[in-house]
Write an enzyme that holds these catalytic residues in place. Structure first.
Site, mmCIF file in Angstrom:
data_model
loop_
_atom_site.group_PDB
_atom_site.id
_atom_site.type_symbol
_atom_site.label_atom_id
_atom_site.label_comp_id
_atom_site.label_asym_id
_atom_site.label_seq_id
_atom_site.Cartn_x
_atom_site.Cartn_y
_atom_site.Cartn_z
ATOM 1 N N GLY A 119 1.758 -0.010 1.333
ATOM 2 C CA GLY A 119 1.078 0.715 2.405
ATOM 3 C C GLY A 119 1.355 0.107 3.764
ATOM 4 O O GLY A 119 2.079 -0.883 3.891
ATOM 5 N N ARG B 43 3.502 2.698 -6.687
ATOM 6 C CA ARG B 43 4.910 3.143 -6.598
ATOM 7 C C ARG B 43 5.829 1.920 -6.596
ATOM 8 O O ARG B 43 5.386 0.805 -6.275
ATOM 9 C CB ARG B 43 5.131 3.933 -5.303
ATOM 10 C CG ARG B 43 4.466 5.315 -5.314
ATOM 11 C CD ARG B 43 4.438 5.931 -3.930
ATOM 12 N NE ARG B 43 3.579 5.170 -3.028
ATOM 13 C CZ ARG B 43 3.954 4.727 -1.827
ATOM 14 N NH1 ARG B 43 5.149 4.953 -1.368
ATOM 15 N NH2 ARG B 43 3.105 4.038 -1.071
ATOM 16 N N GLY C 50 -1.796 -2.366 -3.103
ATOM 17 C CA GLY C 50 -1.384 -1.407 -2.064
ATOM 18 C C GLY C 50 -0.307 -2.006 -1.182
ATOM 19 O O GLY C 50 -0.251 -1.747 0.022
ATOM 20 N N ASP D 7 1.690 -2.262 -6.452
ATOM 21 C CA ASP D 7 1.541 -0.914 -5.906
ATOM 22 C C ASP D 7 1.760 0.085 -7.031
ATOM 23 O O ASP D 7 2.410 -0.224 -8.031
ATOM 24 C CB ASP D 7 2.540 -0.659 -4.768
ATOM 25 C CG ASP D 7 2.078 0.474 -3.850
ATOM 26 O OD1 ASP D 7 1.556 0.170 -2.759
ATOM 27 O OD2 ASP D 7 2.215 1.653 -4.224
ATOM 28 N N TYR E 177 -13.895 9.047 1.573
ATOM 29 C CA TYR E 177 -13.283 7.741 1.849
ATOM 30 C C TYR E 177 -14.282 6.811 2.557
ATOM 31 O O TYR E 177 -14.427 5.633 2.199
ATOM 32 C CB TYR E 177 -12.041 7.981 2.716
ATOM 33 C CG TYR E 177 -11.398 6.771 3.331
ATOM 34 C CD1 TYR E 177 -10.684 5.857 2.577
ATOM 35 C CD2 TYR E 177 -11.476 6.579 4.722
ATOM 36 C CE1 TYR E 177 -10.063 4.761 3.186
ATOM 37 C CE2 TYR E 177 -10.858 5.490 5.327
ATOM 38 C CZ TYR E 177 -10.158 4.590 4.550
ATOM 39 O OH TYR E 177 -9.542 3.514 5.151
HETATM 40 C C1 AKB Z 1 -7.855 7.003 7.955
HETATM 41 O O1 AKB Z 1 -7.548 7.691 8.941
HETATM 42 O O2 AKB Z 1 -8.329 7.455 6.910
HETATM 43 C C2 AKB Z 1 -7.658 5.509 8.069
HETATM 44 C C3 AKB Z 1 -8.889 4.838 8.573
HETATM 45 C C4 AKB Z 1 -9.403 5.129 9.921
HETATM 46 O O3 AKB Z 1 -9.430 4.029 7.886
HETATM 47 N N1 AKB Z 1 -6.554 5.200 8.916
#
Ligand code: AKB
Length: 340
Positions: A15, A38, A12, A36, A155
């Site tokens: 990033g 990209r 990454g 990465d 996430y």
């Molecule tokens: C997100 O907003 O997904 C990230 C995080 C808070 O881990 N920046």
């Protein structure tokens, strides 16, 4: 003895953390392999010893890198962030979980070849927490690493599981095999929202703060997607990178955990907008909350307890909220957007 070149792998690399981290690692004299999905940005490429464009889901590609280089440390930054993950949850799971698993496998292979543990640095997130709305987060205050671990985003679930995978690889990997090897030295930081003068993140939910700033610096109008009074922990990018490097170099015997909160300041979105307005008086920032993104922010803590990081590896942010703007962000974005 291996004839491979020793190196540090950064996934990454394009990033928002990757850029600064590659530069800092190179300045420390490390040979950095920047990976990465990209094409590696020119600003990052100049600091990397080698670059690789590829998908972390392609384990064959990772294995080939492992044959070329002897990795003593892996900084695994590649991830799909919280907003993007809610549009493509299964893809987020693949990248964030299977991708992490691939990198952990690479770390095991690398440790076996070099006959020594491989450090694995994993940026986790405040998204690993899950609180049930505004009243609950106010009551929770500064959350500790063990509490409120009920993430509501894909996430957040992926990051929390990534921490568990790391703990498994570090302490329990192949525990029933004849020869047990504890070869992955896994270390993780739960980052707050990050603000950088050099990069604008994409796909996250804490992105409103950097987006507001960069829009003002470019003279563009900005509609902020969260309410003015919502509070979230944030940190200046240099402090985030410092923390990662400090954790990476901390003696193992000082570390009492595989995961650490870190924090610096926790402003409301309105406070951030007002600070930006002081430096860019013509900034046009409006609040047009998207209730669904607001709800994601409200599932994250208002602030974090980072006493464990302060005690174990000497974490101490250099930038408070005001200094972040006056000493780092404002000069940085002015430089970035001023035409020569
Ligand atoms: C997100 O907003 O997904 C990230 C995080 C808070 O881990 N920046």
């Amino acid at each position: 003895m291996s004839s491979r070149q020793s190196a540090v792998l950064v996934t990454g690399a394009n990033g928002e953390i990757g850029h600064s981290l590659v530069r800092r690692l190179a300045a420390q004299g490390e040979r950095v392999v920047a990976l990465d999905v990209r094409e590696i940005d020119a600003a990052c490429r100049v600091h990397a010893s080698a670059t690789q464009v590829g998908d972390i889901l392609d384990f064959g590609m990772l294995q080939r890198l492992g044959v070329q280089y002897e990795f003593g440390a892996i900084f695994h930054l590649a991830a799909l962030l919280s907003t993007r993950g809610e549009f493509q949850p299964e893809l987020a799971h693949r990248v964030n979980v299977e991708g992490t698993l691939n990198l952990l496998r690479l770390a095991v292979d690398a440790a076996e070849t070099r006959g020594a543990p491989v450090k694995f640095l994993f940026p986790s997130s405040i998204a690993a927490y899950g609180l049930k709305g505004a009243a609950a987060r106010r009551a929770a205050g500064r959350v500790r690493e063990e509490d409120h671990l009920q993430p509501e985003t894909m996430y957040g679930c992926n990051k929390l599981y990534g921490e568990h995978l790391g703990r498994y690889y570090m302490h329990h990997y192949k525990r029933l095999a004849a020869a047990q090897a504890h070869v992955v030295d896994f270390r993780s930081i739960r980052f707050p929202g990050l603000i950088s003068a050099d990069t604008v993140p994409s796909g996250g939910t804490s992105d409103y703060a950097p987006e507001m700033l960069h829009a003002a610096a470019r003279g563009e109008e900005y509609n902020c997607f969260v309410r003015e009074d919502v509070r979230l922990p944030f940190m200046a990018m240099p402090d985030a990178v410092d923390a990662m490097l400090q954790l990476a170099s901390a003696p193992a015997e000082n570390l009492t955990s595989h995961v650490y909160n870190i924090g610096a300041f926790a402003p409301s979105a309105g406070e951030i907008a007002r600070l930006i307005g002081e430096h860019f008086p013509s900034a046009r920032i409006h609040f047009a909350p998207d209730e669904r993104r607001q709800a994601i922010v409200e599932s994250w803590p208002e602030d974090v307890d980072d006493s464990r990081a302060r005690r174990d590896f000497g974490f101490a942010p250099r930038f408070d909220l005001v200094r972040t703007f006056t000493d780092y962000l404002i000069p940085g974005v002015k430089r970035r957007y001023t035409k020569p």
